[in-house]
Scaffold this motif. Structure first.
Motif, short mmCIF file in Angstrom:
data_model
loop_
_atom_site.label_atom_id
_atom_site.label_comp_id
_atom_site.label_asym_id
_atom_site.label_seq_id
_atom_site.Cartn_x
_atom_site.Cartn_y
_atom_site.Cartn_z
N HIS A 146 4.85 1.62 -2.30
CA HIS A 146 5.63 1.30 -1.63
C HIS A 146 7.19 0.78 -1.46
CE1 HIS A 146 3.44 3.93 -0.17
NE2 HIS A 146 2.28 3.04 -0.21
N SER A 147 7.43 0.28 -3.27
CA SER A 147 8.67 -0.89 -2.99
C SER A 147 9.69 -0.35 -3.96
CB SER A 147 8.43 -1.97 -3.68
OG SER A 147 7.09 -2.80 -2.83
N VAL B 154 6.90 -3.96 3.41
CA VAL B 154 7.60 -4.13 2.68
C VAL B 154 9.09 -4.57 3.48
CG1 VAL B 154 8.90 -3.80 0.92
CG2 VAL B 154 7.18 -3.06 0.54
N ASP B 155 9.73 -3.38 4.26
CA ASP B 155 11.17 -3.62 4.92
C ASP B 155 10.63 -4.76 5.11
OD1 ASP B 155 11.85 -1.67 3.78
OD2 ASP B 155 12.08 0.09 6.01
N HIS C 18 11.94 1.97 -2.28
CA HIS C 18 13.31 1.12 -2.27
C HIS C 18 13.89 0.77 -2.65
CE1 HIS C 18 11.02 0.03 0.79
NE2 HIS C 18 11.48 -0.28 1.74
N VAL C 19 12.99 -0.74 -2.74
CA VAL C 19 13.69 -1.47 -2.79
C VAL C 19 14.22 -1.85 -4.48
CG1 VAL C 19 13.13 -4.92 -2.89
CG2 VAL C 19 12.53 -3.10 -1.03
N GLU D 153 2.86 1.18 4.82
CA GLU D 153 3.04 -0.08 3.46
C GLU D 153 4.27 0.04 3.43
OE1 GLU D 153 1.43 3.21 3.99
OE2 GLU D 153 -0.93 2.40 3.54
N ALA D 154 5.45 0.60 3.63
CA ALA D 154 7.05 0.06 3.38
C ALA D 154 7.36 -0.33 4.37
CB ALA D 154 7.37 2.26 3.39
N SER E 296 5.99 5.54 5.32
CA SER E 296 4.66 4.93 5.27
C SER E 296 4.63 4.15 6.06
CB SER E 296 4.10 4.88 4.03
OG SER E 296 4.34 4.20 3.08
N VAL F 166 11.18 -7.92 3.98
CA VAL F 166 12.57 -8.10 2.76
C VAL F 166 13.43 -8.22 3.43
CG1 VAL F 166 14.30 -6.81 2.08
CG2 VAL F 166 12.13 -6.63 0.94
N PHE G 295 18.31 -2.13 5.49
CA PHE G 295 16.62 -2.34 5.85
C PHE G 295 15.90 -2.37 6.79
CE2 PHE G 295 16.39 -4.47 1.05
CZ PHE G 295 15.75 -3.52 0.93
#
Lengths: 154, 400
Positions: A3-4, B152-153, A6-7, B148-149, B146, B156, B114
């Motif tokens: 899921h990373s 992550v955002d 895009h990072v 989970e994503a 999702s 960050v 982001f």
């Protein structure tokens, strides 16, 4: 990590952007930048050659403007070069012919540049408080009504 | 022709740093101040700032985009402006701008991406044609929305805001440093200068957001959230107390020390800057907002939303004036006194037209709002219907 994605994409964009910046920088930064310090080294040489002297000195004026030159030698402005008030005369006359006009500045501001009363000037230097010294309106030519700029008397 | 009083050197009477150099720290201050607000939510988790977290980030970004413009307008050779970006170095304070500005711009741009990523993905799914291609490119062709994503955002964003906050402080602190490090001028040369600039930046940023938030709420017909307005007023009051204290401390230190510069600085403050410093910066822009915000903070729970909103906006508008006059008094004031420390020149009146004129300064102030409008068209600051009360325009609390 799944899921990373895009990072990593944006990190890639950043790397590309930084690389493009570094590449473009090499094109834009002058070759002689940093030769002597944080500036374009070539500029030092250019300025020394590009800017020709524009001043001709007071002696150059005498042959045509003899009367004014004679007046100046006897008056309070004898130590003031012609070009101080009239501006650089280097291209006024070339090879004996008039090449460029020299506009005459008759404004009171020109006189005030040296003669306006400022405490910081030497005490004996001729200086006036404009509002008190000039009875008329402060306008172009007002100083010349009483003073001859080529041979001023106190 | 400027008038000179006292013992001033004849070549000492030019105001080279014009209105544009007043606008430069004023606009940069909004960047830092707005970023502080967005970081209060993203880094420090202050939930009361959630409704304006996006608004303040967008404001910071839009003001940042034009932060270099006043400098560009001031340059005699505008075509050389780019060199501050591509040849930064540390032998002059101003030349550090390239590094600080570029780094901060990258961080804010990344944070914007982001924060709005989910909206970009939604827009890419919803839009058609060219618009769809644009949003797909903006999403970098990854559409993972999702939980989970999003987690992550979130992480960050926290890291970026955590790096961005000291960067914002450094960007504005360095603007104060430019003045504070000029040792030949006693009105500028004090280590307090970067701190005062930074705190007044926080004041101007929060004041701006208080006003913009109320205006946006009115336009959206959504009530301004009571906890948000109260928190803005509280933080604004806090930063105002620090700012006024330091601004006064600087003067009190000079007055108490009575070194050789106090003779001229006291004259400067009581003659040339009498209106802009004493009347505007200290009384109208300082004391009155201090009292108004004090009332809002201390009598908060007894206050009707309308009164709270009104007092906060009134204080914020006065503070926008206060910070502008502070920039004016520093930048222009420092150029009115002679290096002899015994003479002053008459006050500086900026031209109306021209690239360093009053109209240009007004245009510079308006431009970020136009950019914010365009930003909102591309990346909506508020989701449609978010917090809106259909058919109702009155402001009030949603959390009473």
């Amino acid at each position: 990590m799944e899921h990373s994605r895009h990072v990593f994409r944006i990190a890639l964009v950043l790397v590309v952007a930084i690389s493009a910046f570094v590449l473009l920088r090499t094109l834009f930064v002058p070759r002689t930048y940093g030769d002597y310090g944080p500036y374009r080294g070539g500029n030092v040489v250019e300025q020394a050659h590009v800017r020709e002297p524009r001043h001709a000195g007071s002696d150059g004026c005498t042959s045509c403007h003899a009367k004014q030159a004679a007046d100046r030698k006897t008056g309070g402005h004898k130590a003031v070069s012609c070009e101080v008030c009239h501006g650089p005369s280097g291209i006024h006359v070339q090879a004996g012919a008039v090449k460029g006009k020299m506009p005459v500045d008759r404004s009171y501001q020109l006189c005030a540049r040296c003669h306006r009363k400022i405490e910081g000037r030497p005490e004996k230097f001729p200086q006036v408080v404009l509002d008190q010294h000039v009875p008329a309106a402060l306008e172009t030519g007002v100083c010349l009504q009483c003073h001859n700029p080529h041979s001023p008397k106190p | 022709m400027p008038e000179i009083s006292g013992f001033a050197f004849p070549n000492d009477i030019h105001v080279h740093w014009s209105l544009m150099i007043v606008m430069y720290p004023y606009i940069t201050g909004f960047v830092a101040g707005s970023f502080i607000v967005t970081s209060l939510y993203h880094v420090f988790g202050r939930q009361e700032f959630k409704p304006i977290a996006k608004l303040s980030l967008a404001a910071s970004f839009c003001f940042l985009l034009i932060a270099g413009m006043p400098l560009q307008l001031h340059l005699g050779h505008p075509e050389r402006g780019i060199f501050v970006m591509i040849t930064p170095h540390f032998t002059s304070a101003m030349a550090g701008f390239g590094l600080l500005y570029t780094t901060y711009l990258v961080i804010v741009a990344l944070e914007v991406w982001f924060v709005w990523r989910q909206d970009i993905i939604e827009a890419a799914r919803r839009a058609r044609g060219l618009k769809r291609s644009l949003y797909k490119a903006m999403a970098l062709w990854t559409y993972d929305s999702s939980p989970e994503a999003q987690e992550v955002d979130h992480k960050v964003i926290t890291v970026l805001a955590g790096i961005g906050l000291p960067m914002a402080c450094m960007l504005h602190g360095y603007v104060g440093f430019i003045f504070g490090a000029i040792k030949a001028n006693p009105w500028w040369s004090t280590p307090l200068m970067p701190v005062i600039f930074l705190l007044s930046a926080a004041v101007s940023g929060i004041a701006l957001l208080s006003v913009v938030y109320q205006v946006v709420s009115k336009l959206r017909r959504a009530p301004a959230e009571e906890p948000t307005v109260s928190a803005l007023a509280r933080w604004l009051w806090f930063f105002l107390i620090l700012t006024i204290t330091l601004e006064l401390l600087e003067i009190i230190m000079l007055a108490y020390e009575k070194d050789e510069s106090w003779h001229i600085i006291s004259q400067l403050l009581t003659t040339r800057l009498e209106f802009s410093f004493i009347t505007v910066q200290m009384i109208i822009g300082g004391m009155i907002p201090l009292i108004l915000l004090g009332i809002v903070v201390m009598a908060n729970k007894y206050m009707a939303p309308r009164l709270r909103n009104g007092l906060t906006v009134a204080a914020s508008l006065l503070l926008l004036l206060q910070v502008f006059s502070m920039r004016w008094n520093v930048v222009i004031g420092g150029q009115l006194l002679s290096k002899s420390l015994r003479g002053l020149r008459s006050t500086y009146n900026p031209e109306l037209f021209g690239r360093e004129g009053v109209l240009m300064a007004i245009a510079l102030f308006i431009t970020p709002f136009v950019l914010m409008f365009l930003f909102d068209r591309l990346l909506p600051i508020h989701k449609a219907g978010e917090g809106a009360v259909p058919g109702e325009a009155k402001t009030g609390s949603a959390h009473v």
